[in-house]
Design a protein around this motif. Sequence first.
Motif, PDB file in Angstrom:
ATOM      1  N   TYR A  89      16.807  28.714  -5.041  1.00  0.00           N
ATOM      2  CA  TYR A  89      17.629  28.012  -3.969  1.00  0.00           C
ATOM      3  C   TYR A  89      18.504  27.050  -4.534  1.00  0.00           C
ATOM      4  CZ  TYR A  89      13.814  29.889  -1.108  1.00  0.00           C
ATOM      5  OH  TYR A  89      12.961  30.564  -0.523  1.00  0.00           O
ATOM      6  N   LEU A  90      20.045  27.571  -4.634  1.00  0.00           N
ATOM      7  CA  LEU A  90      20.751  26.665  -5.254  1.00  0.00           C
ATOM      8  C   LEU A  90      21.432  25.564  -4.826  1.00  0.00           C
ATOM      9  CD1 LEU A  90      22.987  29.463  -7.169  1.00  0.00           C
ATOM     10  CD2 LEU A  90      21.303  28.214  -8.129  1.00  0.00           C
ATOM     11  N   SER A  91      20.919  25.487  -3.359  1.00  0.00           N
ATOM     12  CA  SER A  91      21.299  24.060  -3.065  1.00  0.00           C
ATOM     13  C   SER A  91      20.370  22.930  -3.553  1.00  0.00           C
ATOM     14  CB  SER A  91      21.201  24.175  -1.387  1.00  0.00           C
ATOM     15  OG  SER A  91      19.841  24.602  -1.170  1.00  0.00           O
ATOM     16  N   HIS A  92      19.049  23.406  -3.754  1.00  0.00           N
ATOM     17  CA  HIS A  92      18.078  22.422  -4.532  1.00  0.00           C
ATOM     18  C   HIS A  92      18.612  22.076  -5.936  1.00  0.00           C
ATOM     19  CE1 HIS A  92      14.585  20.931  -6.028  1.00  0.00           C
ATOM     20  NE2 HIS A  92      14.576  21.627  -7.176  1.00  0.00           N
ATOM     21  N   VAL A  93      19.157  23.121  -6.742  1.00  0.00           N
ATOM     22  CA  VAL A  93      19.589  22.943  -8.024  1.00  0.00           C
ATOM     23  C   VAL A  93      20.671  22.029  -8.166  1.00  0.00           C
ATOM     24  CG1 VAL A  93      20.320  24.087 -10.032  1.00  0.00           C
ATOM     25  CG2 VAL A  93      18.722  25.194  -8.603  1.00  0.00           C
ATOM     26  N   GLU A  94      21.438  22.356  -7.084  1.00  0.00           N
ATOM     27  CA  GLU A  94      22.866  21.415  -7.139  1.00  0.00           C
ATOM     28  C   GLU A  94      22.434  19.874  -6.813  1.00  0.00           C
ATOM     29  OE1 GLU A  94      24.904  23.288  -3.979  1.00  0.00           O
ATOM     30  OE2 GLU A  94      25.790  24.732  -5.148  1.00  0.00           O
ATOM     31  N   LEU A  95      21.629  19.555  -6.280  1.00  0.00           N
ATOM     32  CA  LEU A  95      21.336  18.359  -5.715  1.00  0.00           C
ATOM     33  C   LEU A  95      20.383  17.501  -6.871  1.00  0.00           C
ATOM     34  CD1 LEU A  95      20.407  18.639  -1.918  1.00  0.00           C
ATOM     35  CD2 LEU A  95      22.073  17.111  -2.921  1.00  0.00           C
ATOM     36  N   THR A 128      11.819  25.425  -5.656  1.00  0.00           N
ATOM     37  CA  THR A 128      11.744  24.558  -4.408  1.00  0.00           C
ATOM     38  C   THR A 128      12.407  25.248  -3.201  1.00  0.00           C
ATOM     39  OG1 THR A 128      11.268  22.620  -5.697  1.00  0.00           O
ATOM     40  CG2 THR A 128      11.862  22.388  -3.505  1.00  0.00           C
ATOM     41  N   VAL A 129      11.751  25.461  -1.990  1.00  0.00           N
ATOM     42  CA  VAL A 129      12.487  26.057  -0.782  1.00  0.00           C
ATOM     43  C   VAL A 129      13.439  25.034  -0.328  1.00  0.00           C
ATOM     44  CG1 VAL A 129      12.333  26.906   1.300  1.00  0.00           C
ATOM     45  CG2 VAL A 129      10.587  27.473  -0.298  1.00  0.00           C
ATOM     46  N   SER A 130      14.863  25.303  -0.242  1.00  0.00           N
ATOM     47  CA  SER A 130      15.829  24.463   0.236  1.00  0.00           C
ATOM     48  C   SER A 130      17.115  25.094   1.126  1.00  0.00           C
ATOM     49  CB  SER A 130      16.477  23.944  -0.965  1.00  0.00           C
ATOM     50  OG  SER A 130      17.450  22.960  -0.796  1.00  0.00           O
ATOM     51  N   ASN A 131      16.982  24.478   2.211  1.00  0.00           N
ATOM     52  CA  ASN A 131      18.143  25.014   3.190  1.00  0.00           C
ATOM     53  C   ASN A 131      19.504  24.122   3.244  1.00  0.00           C
ATOM     54  OD1 ASN A 131      15.972  26.061   5.632  1.00  0.00           O
ATOM     55  ND2 ASN A 131      16.634  27.191   3.775  1.00  0.00           N
ATOM     56  N   LYS A 132      20.574  24.454   3.300  1.00  0.00           N
ATOM     57  CA  LYS A 132      21.762  23.817   3.323  1.00  0.00           C
ATOM     58  C   LYS A 132      21.926  23.294   4.828  1.00  0.00           C
ATOM     59  CE  LYS A 132      24.381  26.036  -0.256  1.00  0.00           C
ATOM     60  NZ  LYS A 132      25.544  27.158  -0.474  1.00  0.00           N
ATOM     61  N   GLY A 133      22.850  22.273   4.986  1.00  0.00           N
ATOM     62  CA  GLY A 133      23.101  21.899   6.474  1.00  0.00           C
ATOM     63  C   GLY A 133      24.007  22.863   7.025  1.00  0.00           C
ATOM     64  N   ALA A 154      16.239  20.598   8.699  1.00  0.00           N
ATOM     65  CA  ALA A 154      15.069  21.185   8.040  1.00  0.00           C
ATOM     66  C   ALA A 154      14.337  20.389   7.267  1.00  0.00           C
ATOM     67  CB  ALA A 154      15.584  22.703   7.381  1.00  0.00           C
ATOM     68  N   GLY A 155      14.912  19.239   6.760  1.00  0.00           N
ATOM     69  CA  GLY A 155      14.130  18.438   5.941  1.00  0.00           C
ATOM     70  C   GLY A 155      13.994  18.868   4.477  1.00  0.00           C
ATOM     71  N   TYR A 156      13.067  18.661   3.700  1.00  0.00           N
ATOM     72  CA  TYR A 156      13.148  18.824   2.386  1.00  0.00           C
ATOM     73  C   TYR A 156      11.745  19.499   1.921  1.00  0.00           C
ATOM     74  CZ  TYR A 156      16.996  15.885   3.252  1.00  0.00           C
ATOM     75  OH  TYR A 156      18.263  15.398   3.866  1.00  0.00           O
ATOM     76  N   SER A 157      11.644  19.986   0.552  1.00  0.00           N
ATOM     77  CA  SER A 157      10.402  20.446   0.127  1.00  0.00           C
ATOM     78  C   SER A 157      10.019  19.841  -1.175  1.00  0.00           C
ATOM     79  CB  SER A 157      10.703  22.078  -0.181  1.00  0.00           C
ATOM     80  OG  SER A 157      10.753  22.783   0.873  1.00  0.00           O
ATOM     81  N   CYS A 158      11.077  18.712  -1.785  1.00  0.00           N
ATOM     82  CA  CYS A 158      10.781  17.840  -2.560  1.00  0.00           C
ATOM     83  C   CYS A 158      11.419  16.471  -2.197  1.00  0.00           C
ATOM     84  CB  CYS A 158      10.830  18.334  -3.937  1.00  0.00           C
ATOM     85  SG  CYS A 158      12.869  18.319  -4.118  1.00  0.00           S
ATOM     86  N   LEU A 159      10.800  15.302  -2.899  1.00  0.00           N
ATOM     87  CA  LEU A 159      11.202  14.070  -2.573  1.00  0.00           C
ATOM     88  C   LEU A 159      12.618  13.848  -3.448  1.00  0.00           C
ATOM     89  CD1 LEU A 159       8.041  12.221  -3.115  1.00  0.00           C
ATOM     90  CD2 LEU A 159       9.542  11.905  -1.091  1.00  0.00           C
ATOM     91  N   ALA A 160      12.718  14.607  -4.764  1.00  0.00           N
ATOM     92  CA  ALA A 160      14.084  14.433  -5.322  1.00  0.00           C
ATOM     93  C   ALA A 160      15.265  14.900  -4.638  1.00  0.00           C
ATOM     94  CB  ALA A 160      13.939  15.545  -6.511  1.00  0.00           C
ATOM     95  N   GLU A 161      15.112  15.858  -3.687  1.00  0.00           N
ATOM     96  CA  GLU A 161      16.529  16.221  -3.021  1.00  0.00           C
ATOM     97  C   GLU A 161      16.642  15.075  -1.770  1.00  0.00           C
ATOM     98  OE1 GLU A 161      16.972  19.880  -0.626  1.00  0.00           O
ATOM     99  OE2 GLU A 161      16.051  21.196  -2.357  1.00  0.00           O
TER     100      GLU A 161
END
Length: 341
Positions: free
Chosen positions: A87-93, A264-269, A283-290
Amino acid sequence: MKLATLADGTRDGRLVVVSRDLSRAADARAIAPTLQKALDDWVLAAPPLAALAAALESGAAASEPFDPKAALSPLPRAYQWIDGSAYLSHVELVRKARGAPMPPSFYTDPLMYQGGSDSFLAPCDDIRAADESFGIDLEAEVAVVLGDVPMGADRETAAAAIRLVLLVNDVSLRDLVPAELAKGFGFFQAKPSSAFSPVAATPDELGTAWDGGRLHLPLLVHVNGLPFGRADAGRDLNFDFPALIVHAARTRRLAAGTILGSGTVSNKGPDGGFGLAIGEGGAGYSCLAELRMVETLRFGAPRTPFLCYGDEVRIEMKDAAGQSIFGAIEQKVAPQKDSNA
């Protein structure tokens, strides 16, 4: 069918078949003593396991109540645990959080690391850490368990090797990551033992939510009893599971029992930017780092701390009828035990 491993005093536990509603379990040791043994002999073991599952559903099989707290991770230890970051949105953040740019190759070549697989946590085990200052974080993911995959496997072969689907909390110690990666040799201390859901399910149990490479259902995350994430695991997945398997098998065979995570599962806005918290309609987050990176982008600094001793995490996925599919990962953060205890 749904499979689990119950604690029995041995390292690898005993294999059981679990009912669809997760209420009952039937002992499967007459077919295979452990899940790894079933995976090693899947062609022979799968049909009788499926027959036992059908008998359990009809009430024809001897059974016992299924208690997730008595379950180990379906594979208490595995020959290999590989985690992608698809999930590259997670990687980017997360990369922004440590000031690292996003290389163009990340959009075409999957990220992947090999984690420790010798001592997985049970789904209700405490997350133990020697120091709260390590930046203790959850990472809620979907994972698959594989049969044997030949080196150089194509996409069709890779997809056919998916035996089971399950959930994982890939625990991270965020404040140890930068120094480790700066050495140029990957994660080690920053990635302690992961925990997996009480139950692993064959893909056919997932119905239309499983398309052969993605699981199109929300991954429900609670922190201290409050909704934290409900990201759709089928959305914004830049590399699906067959693609990840092909990548992993490019230069090596993958043995039966290999576990491969999505990251980590991650959705963009809605606007294609970072996702919003559940309280803001996202959709919130699947980790605190995001969340912390989103807070930094919005407010100039993170406002949410990483996990502390006593904090509780719950990770679960439900079907369209609201039934838990894999059971819940339920963990509390705790200090490291005395080595003599």
